[in-house]
Design a protein around this motif. Sequence first.
Motif, short mmCIF file in Angstrom:
data_model
loop_
_atom_site.label_atom_id
_atom_site.label_comp_id
_atom_site.label_asym_id
_atom_site.label_seq_id
_atom_site.Cartn_x
_atom_site.Cartn_y
_atom_site.Cartn_z
N PRO A 112 43.44 102.44 62.38
CA PRO A 112 42.42 102.65 61.34
C PRO A 112 42.98 103.57 60.25
O PRO A 112 43.86 104.39 60.53
CB PRO A 112 41.27 103.33 62.09
N ASP A 113 42.46 103.42 59.02
CA ASP A 113 43.02 104.19 57.90
C ASP A 113 43.12 105.67 58.20
O ASP A 113 44.12 106.31 57.90
CB ASP A 113 42.16 103.97 56.64
N ALA A 114 42.07 106.21 58.87
CA ALA A 114 42.04 107.64 59.12
C ALA A 114 43.16 108.09 60.07
O ALA A 114 43.52 109.25 60.12
CB ALA A 114 40.68 108.04 59.68
N GLY A 126 46.23 106.23 60.42
CA GLY A 126 47.48 105.54 60.10
C GLY A 126 48.65 106.47 59.83
O GLY A 126 49.81 106.12 60.05
N GLU A 127 48.36 107.67 59.36
CA GLU A 127 49.43 108.64 59.12
C GLU A 127 50.13 109.00 60.42
O GLU A 127 51.33 109.22 60.46
CB GLU A 127 48.82 109.93 58.55
N HIS A 144 51.35 104.39 64.73
CA HIS A 144 51.75 103.04 64.32
C HIS A 144 51.56 102.11 65.51
O HIS A 144 51.97 102.42 66.62
CB HIS A 144 53.21 103.04 63.87
N GLN A 158 39.84 92.00 56.74
CA GLN A 158 39.33 93.17 57.45
C GLN A 158 39.65 93.10 58.94
O GLN A 158 40.10 94.07 59.53
CB GLN A 158 37.79 93.28 57.28
N ARG A 200 39.91 97.37 64.27
CA ARG A 200 40.91 98.44 64.17
C ARG A 200 40.46 99.71 64.87
O ARG A 200 41.29 100.48 65.35
CB ARG A 200 41.21 98.71 62.70
N GLU A 201 39.14 99.95 64.92
CA GLU A 201 38.65 101.17 65.56
C GLU A 201 38.91 101.16 67.07
O GLU A 201 38.88 102.22 67.71
CB GLU A 201 37.15 101.37 65.29
N GLY A 237 35.82 109.46 60.58
CA GLY A 237 35.90 108.25 59.76
C GLY A 237 35.23 107.03 60.38
O GLY A 237 35.25 105.96 59.80
#
Length: 614
Positions: free
Chosen positions: A277-279, A281-282, A285, A324, A521-522, A558
């Motif tokens: 998820p975007d939150a 991704g940092e 991976h 999505q 993704r969550e 998120g």
Amino acid sequence: MADVESVLDAAGLQNPHVRHYVRHWAELTGADRVEVVSAADDARLIRESLDAGEIQRAGVGAYYSRSYYKDTARSEERTVVATGNRADEGVYNNWRPAREMKPLLEKRMRGASAGKTMYVIPYLMAPPGSPLERSAAGVELTDSRTVVLHMNRMTRVGMEYVDNLADPNSFVRAVHVTGDLENLGQGTENDQRYFVTVADERTILHFGSSYGGNALLGKIAHGLRQAAYDGWTSGKFLAEQFMLLGITDKATGKRYHICGGFPSASGKTNLAMTLAPDALGERYHVSFYGDDITWLWVSPEDGRLHGMNPEFGAFGVAQDTNEQTNPTALEAVGPGTQALFTNVAYNTKTHEVWWEGRTEKPPEDLDGWLDWMGNPVADRNPEDAHEAWAHPNSRFTTTLANVPNIADDFEDPNGVPVDAIIFGGRTRDREPLIRAMTDVTEGVYDGLTLGAEATFAAEGVEGELRYDPMSMRPFMSYPEGAYAAHWLKIMGDTEDKPIFAHVNWFQKDPDDGHFLWPGFRENLRALLWLMRLKEGEVTGVQTPVGIIPTREELHLDGVDIQPEDLETLLSIDAKRWRQEMKHREKHLTKFKDLPDEIWQAHRRVAAAMDAQVG
Ligand code: GTP
Ligand code: SPV
Ligand code: MN
């Protein structure tokens, strides 16, 4: 009949056992010509298929085809595992005596390829050099060029895979004859189709289809039914309908590998190809290894359970694949990927494809659009306007290497060490988001009692499960008790054992039917919690069916979720579970020779649930 020998000579195919096998079936099926193919022939075969109208262009470097409208999915009733030993009969493998089935299939196949080319497809269901290579070599014979195109994407194809075998006779014989699809009585009392794995002879005989696993014999017939049987008889490995993924924690550099089974069409492809998820991704991976089949064995090097995807491609459900839900899958079927689409909607003018859930609404301009049956959508009667454009089991076929987040080591012959095994079905109540089991017997027990919702009781309270042990019900090739014992043996031999978990992305609000968990993704958040639990960084809460996370332990920054929904996702309804325990008892009783340890695990859970209810 052209001279088979000279074709095999010209192709340079040496293996005398393969030559004999090809000759035998060429004569029996009455094919006009024989052609040996390899992956390098793909571009030519694509051109020939386009010229013959068997496929159409779907944009640049992608293709579309339709199967016969009564031939769009697996047929479990027509699928049989045959051997010479009645003791191989289980509850789900539809066992029949080999001496009955072989003559029956030979009769159906005799002369049935007249006028056609018989393609010889030597293949390998493993990365070359794999310790399981011996179980992985096969030769499919098919009278369908479209099947060859699919096999080229789904398996490694080439003569080198059968010409240098340690035991030249150790390849799987996989014979596919399409038959006269318009006259096979599909689904009637007079159904002519048969999909047979003669497991103790390592011979697959499939007649009466050109679709999916019915026709691409490397995939489920070899990769699951035959391989599971070989894994059991050799005592060496498991072959399961499992996805396989990796999670890298960029902060620590650690990589975890998780595999697991969800019944067909329950989200394996989506999970395996997921992105963080975007939150998150940092930090994390996710890498893709496989979406449908995993072979598992104990590595002699490190003593751990290793997993490997024997396939070379993915045959994924198209429906609801969009930017999505599964952006990596969309990229993997984009321009230039050489992807094949089957039974989706197709525009004859723009060469676009579409399926339900690709976009929120179907294309507005109906000009040129054909539905999956090949009928113009614009010509529909108003009362048919709501009918789906694509078949619900329409699929895309693409090679693994096209998936943008494919793991860099996906072809490592030694596979990857497995940290966790997860099971999950579609369950609208009772099953929490995730519950973890550190005891392998409880994990195996959980897999054996996996189910997906089939029908709802009239009152809507009692979800009846269609049990699907380890998600292998349609692919089971030997008795379930022996299957459980084999699992326990392999797990018993394993050092640093994987943690097990049961996941459920599909719990619903009983009043308005919305999914309690956002899913897709969550879902990674539940898996990250599982890895932290395995590392001892969180403790969760012990319940009779495993450890569930606390709210605080699940990183939910998120995520858009209602507190009361989260409460339900992270709790156990013991009363509801007690009903399920009764269903499980009936389910397990059907299995002969189920190991005592499994019964003990079942009784422990049942007693603990009883104690909770009081
Ligand atoms: P087979 O290839 O048949 O073995 O299926 P599979 O298990 O790979 O199924 P797949 O991933 O293609 O998913 C099938 C359906 O489940 C699709 O319609 C998805 O949109 C849906 N799905 C997958 N993941 C989720 C999720 O997390 N939540 C919800 N609500 N739906 C999901
Ligand atoms: C499944 O049905 O589980 C599939 C598709 O993965 S098929 O190969 O057709 O069985
Ligand atoms: Mn599958």
